[in-house]
Scaffold this motif. Structure first.
Motif, PDB file in Angstrom:
ATOM      1  N   TYR A   1       0.829  -1.199   0.000  1.00 36.20           N
ATOM      2  CA  TYR A   1       0.000   0.000   0.000  1.00 36.20           C
ATOM      3  C   TYR A   1       0.872   1.261   0.000  1.00 36.20           C
ATOM      4  O   TYR A   1       0.618   2.211  -0.760  1.00 36.20           O
ATOM      5  CB  TYR A   1      -0.926  -0.013   1.208  1.00 36.20           C
ATOM      6  CG  TYR A   1      -1.760   1.244   1.362  1.00 36.20           C
ATOM      7  CD1 TYR A   1      -2.888   1.447   0.576  1.00 36.20           C
ATOM      8  CD2 TYR A   1      -1.394   2.220   2.281  1.00 36.20           C
ATOM      9  CE1 TYR A   1      -3.645   2.599   0.704  1.00 36.20           C
ATOM     10  CE2 TYR A   1      -2.149   3.378   2.423  1.00 36.20           C
ATOM     11  CZ  TYR A   1      -3.266   3.562   1.636  1.00 36.20           C
ATOM     12  OH  TYR A   1      -4.015   4.709   1.771  1.00 36.20           O
ATOM     13  N   ILE A   2       1.896   1.264   0.846  1.00 36.19           N
ATOM     14  CA  ILE A   2       2.798   2.422   0.898  1.00 36.19           C
ATOM     15  C   ILE A   2       3.533   2.581  -0.428  1.00 36.19           C
ATOM     16  O   ILE A   2       3.684   3.693  -0.927  1.00 36.19           O
ATOM     17  CB  ILE A   2       3.801   2.261   2.059  1.00 36.19           C
ATOM     18  CG1 ILE A   2       3.062   2.250   3.397  1.00 36.19           C
ATOM     19  CG2 ILE A   2       4.841   3.379   2.039  1.00 36.19           C
ATOM     20  CD1 ILE A   2       3.968   1.966   4.577  1.00 36.19           C
ATOM     21  N   LEU A   3       3.960   1.464  -1.002  1.00 36.05           N
ATOM     22  CA  LEU A   3       4.644   1.532  -2.294  1.00 36.05           C
ATOM     23  C   LEU A   3       3.719   2.086  -3.366  1.00 36.05           C
ATOM     24  O   LEU A   3       4.141   2.914  -4.194  1.00 36.05           O
ATOM     25  CB  LEU A   3       5.131   0.131  -2.685  1.00 36.05           C
ATOM     26  CG  LEU A   3       5.860   0.022  -4.031  1.00 36.05           C
ATOM     27  CD1 LEU A   3       7.165   0.811  -3.999  1.00 36.05           C
ATOM     28  CD2 LEU A   3       6.133  -1.446  -4.376  1.00 36.05           C
ATOM     29  N   GLN A   4       2.473   1.655  -3.353  1.00 37.04           N
ATOM     30  CA  GLN A   4       1.495   2.143  -4.334  1.00 37.04           C
ATOM     31  C   GLN A   4       1.275   3.647  -4.205  1.00 37.04           C
ATOM     32  O   GLN A   4       1.180   4.362  -5.206  1.00 37.04           O
ATOM     33  CB  GLN A   4       0.180   1.390  -4.131  1.00 37.04           C
ATOM     34  CG  GLN A   4      -0.917   1.771  -5.103  1.00 37.04           C
ATOM     35  CD  GLN A   4      -0.594   1.345  -6.514  1.00 37.04           C
ATOM     36  OE1 GLN A   4      -0.010   0.305  -6.717  1.00 37.04           O
ATOM     37  NE2 GLN A   4      -0.980   2.146  -7.485  1.00 37.04           N
ATOM     38  N   ARG A   5       1.218   4.129  -2.969  1.00 38.59           N
ATOM     39  CA  ARG A   5       0.974   5.542  -2.735  1.00 38.59           C
ATOM     40  C   ARG A   5       2.185   6.409  -3.072  1.00 38.59           C
ATOM     41  O   ARG A   5       2.040   7.571  -3.464  1.00 38.59           O
ATOM     42  CB  ARG A   5       0.593   5.765  -1.269  1.00 38.59           C
ATOM     43  CG  ARG A   5      -0.750   5.177  -0.863  1.00 38.59           C
ATOM     44  CD  ARG A   5      -1.892   5.881  -1.577  1.00 38.59           C
ATOM     45  NE  ARG A   5      -1.933   7.300  -1.244  1.00 38.59           N
ATOM     46  CZ  ARG A   5      -2.625   7.798  -0.220  1.00 38.59           C
ATOM     47  NH1 ARG A   5      -3.325   6.988   0.560  1.00 38.59           N
ATOM     48  NH2 ARG A   5      -2.629   9.096   0.012  1.00 38.59           N
ATOM     49  N   GLN A   6       3.380   5.856  -2.951  1.00 36.83           N
ATOM     50  CA  GLN A   6       4.589   6.655  -3.091  1.00 36.83           C
ATOM     51  C   GLN A   6       5.265   6.529  -4.465  1.00 36.83           C
ATOM     52  O   GLN A   6       6.153   7.325  -4.777  1.00 36.83           O
ATOM     53  CB  GLN A   6       5.608   6.242  -2.017  1.00 36.83           C
ATOM     54  CG  GLN A   6       5.138   6.467  -0.599  1.00 36.83           C
ATOM     55  CD  GLN A   6       4.882   7.922  -0.290  1.00 36.83           C
ATOM     56  OE1 GLN A   6       5.614   8.802  -0.750  1.00 36.83           O
ATOM     57  NE2 GLN A   6       3.830   8.199   0.484  1.00 36.83           N
ATOM     58  N   LYS A   7       4.855   5.564  -5.274  1.00 38.20           N
ATOM     59  CA  LYS A   7       5.616   5.302  -6.487  1.00 38.20           C
ATOM     60  C   LYS A   7       5.592   6.467  -7.486  1.00 38.20           C
ATOM     61  O   LYS A   7       6.527   6.648  -8.250  1.00 38.20           O
ATOM     62  CB  LYS A   7       5.126   4.020  -7.161  1.00 38.20           C
ATOM     63  CG  LYS A   7       3.713   4.073  -7.698  1.00 38.20           C
ATOM     64  CD  LYS A   7       3.352   2.729  -8.334  1.00 38.20           C
ATOM     65  CE  LYS A   7       1.973   2.729  -8.946  1.00 38.20           C
ATOM     66  NZ  LYS A   7       1.637   1.436  -9.562  1.00 38.20           N
ATOM     67  N   LYS A   8       4.537   7.286  -7.454  1.00 39.76           N
ATOM     68  CA  LYS A   8       4.494   8.419  -8.379  1.00 39.76           C
ATOM     69  C   LYS A   8       5.469   9.526  -7.996  1.00 39.76           C
ATOM     70  O   LYS A   8       5.796  10.383  -8.810  1.00 39.76           O
ATOM     71  CB  LYS A   8       3.069   8.969  -8.461  1.00 39.76           C
ATOM     72  CG  LYS A   8       2.526   9.492  -7.137  1.00 39.76           C
ATOM     73  CD  LYS A   8       1.086   9.956  -7.308  1.00 39.76           C
ATOM     74  CE  LYS A   8       0.493  10.438  -5.983  1.00 39.76           C
ATOM     75  NZ  LYS A   8      -0.929  10.857  -6.138  1.00 39.76           N
ATOM     76  N   TYR A   9       5.929   9.505  -6.737  1.00 45.55           N
ATOM     77  CA  TYR A   9       6.898  10.509  -6.296  1.00 45.55           C
ATOM     78  C   TYR A   9       8.347  10.042  -6.435  1.00 45.55           C
ATOM     79  O   TYR A   9       9.265  10.851  -6.316  1.00 45.55           O
ATOM     80  CB  TYR A   9       6.656  10.866  -4.824  1.00 45.55           C
ATOM     81  CG  TYR A   9       5.273  11.356  -4.523  1.00 45.55           C
ATOM     82  CD1 TYR A   9       4.819  12.580  -4.996  1.00 45.55           C
ATOM     83  CD2 TYR A   9       4.387  10.592  -3.769  1.00 45.55           C
ATOM     84  CE1 TYR A   9       3.535  13.048  -4.727  1.00 45.55           C
ATOM     85  CE2 TYR A   9       3.105  11.039  -3.490  1.00 45.55           C
ATOM     86  CZ  TYR A   9       2.686  12.255  -3.978  1.00 45.55           C
ATOM     87  OH  TYR A   9       1.411  12.709  -3.703  1.00 45.55           O
TER      88      TYR A   9
END
Length: 259
Positions: free
Chosen positions: A246-254
């Motif tokens: 979940y954290i990876l999904q939320r942060q991958k665009k940054y």
């Protein structure tokens, strides 16, 4: 979104497994015995430390101590290697992340499979050596070690992944991880029995990496495991797996802006 990433990871499983295998082959490309160095180096460390600490701790049964120490060291070296490399994982793949459309989860599974292969190659040689001291290890490996081993493999994915993501935001973590691992190793009953901790026995109970390792080692040595403890650890691992993805999904665009 998490499911789509997992679906991609499944469909590309041959690719990230092959690239991990290529890394291992390239690592030992100019050696004579190749990948066998992984098991041999662990075996030499076990023999050396077993002789030294067996005398220091006044061990009466060297056969049992070698098995205890050997299995603990192989498991610890694998897990600590995965954690220690986590802070630099995305930095090492920065160019691919910036210039290709390959989902970031691909590189996390590649790193995970790389450490799984290291574990299998090093564990196999050490395990064969340990059979000369305790033949029942083979029966325990086949019959009862599966759930603790699944917990170990799951933990080896999601815990380093969380450290990897945090390291993008806080680069001090890459300097802190080796220090913490060294401290954890010293306070973990790897070289010695839990009873040697005395009044500090509670440290092993809150030491999460050690709990994951001890379940596998105890099951291999004694042929039985605490089902309740393994089940709760499995639930904890599944929650950790979801949280990390979940954290990876939320942060991958940054990520391209921080690498």
């Amino acid at each position: 979104m998490i499911w789509s990433d997992l679906k991609f990871a499944y469909h590309s499983r041959y690719s990230w497994w092959f690239t991990a295998t290529s890394r291992t082959r390239a690592r030992f490309s100019k050696t004579i015995i190749g990948n066998y160095w992984l098991g041999l180096s662990n075996l030499l460390s076990i023999i050396s430390l077993g002789l030294v600490y067996g005398v220091v701790f006044s061990v009466n049964d060297f056969r049992s101590y070698f098995v205890y120490l050997g299995l603990g060291l192989v498991l610890w070296n694998t897990l600590s290697g995965a954690i220690n490399s986590a802070p630099q994982l995305l930095a090492h793949n920065a160019q691919n992340i910036k210039n290709t459309n390959v989902p970031v989860i691909f590189y996390t599974f590649e790193e995970w499979s790389f450490h799984i292969q290291i574990f299998l190659q090093s564990f196999s040689l050490v395990f064969i050596f340990m059979l000369f001291f305790k033949l029942s290890l083979l029966i325990n490996l086949v019959v009862s070690v599966w759930l603790p081993l699944i917990n170990f493999i799951l933990f080896m994915y999601w815990f380093p992944l969380i450290i990897c993501i945090l390291s993008i935001w806080y680069t001090d973590i890459s300097q802190l991880v080796p220090v913490v691992l060294q401290i954890l190793f010293l306070v973990s009953p790897i070289l010695y029995n839990k009873e040697n901790l005395g009044d500090l026995l509670w440290i092993s109970n809150i030491n999460l990496p050690y709990q994951v390792i001890s379940q596998v080692r105890d099951c291999l040595i004694f042929g039985e495991f605490n089902f309740r403890g393994c089940f709760f650890l499995l639930i904890f691992n599944l929650c950790g797996l979801y949280l990390s993805l979940y954290i990876l999904q939320r942060q991958k665009k940054y990520l391209p802006f921080f690498l």
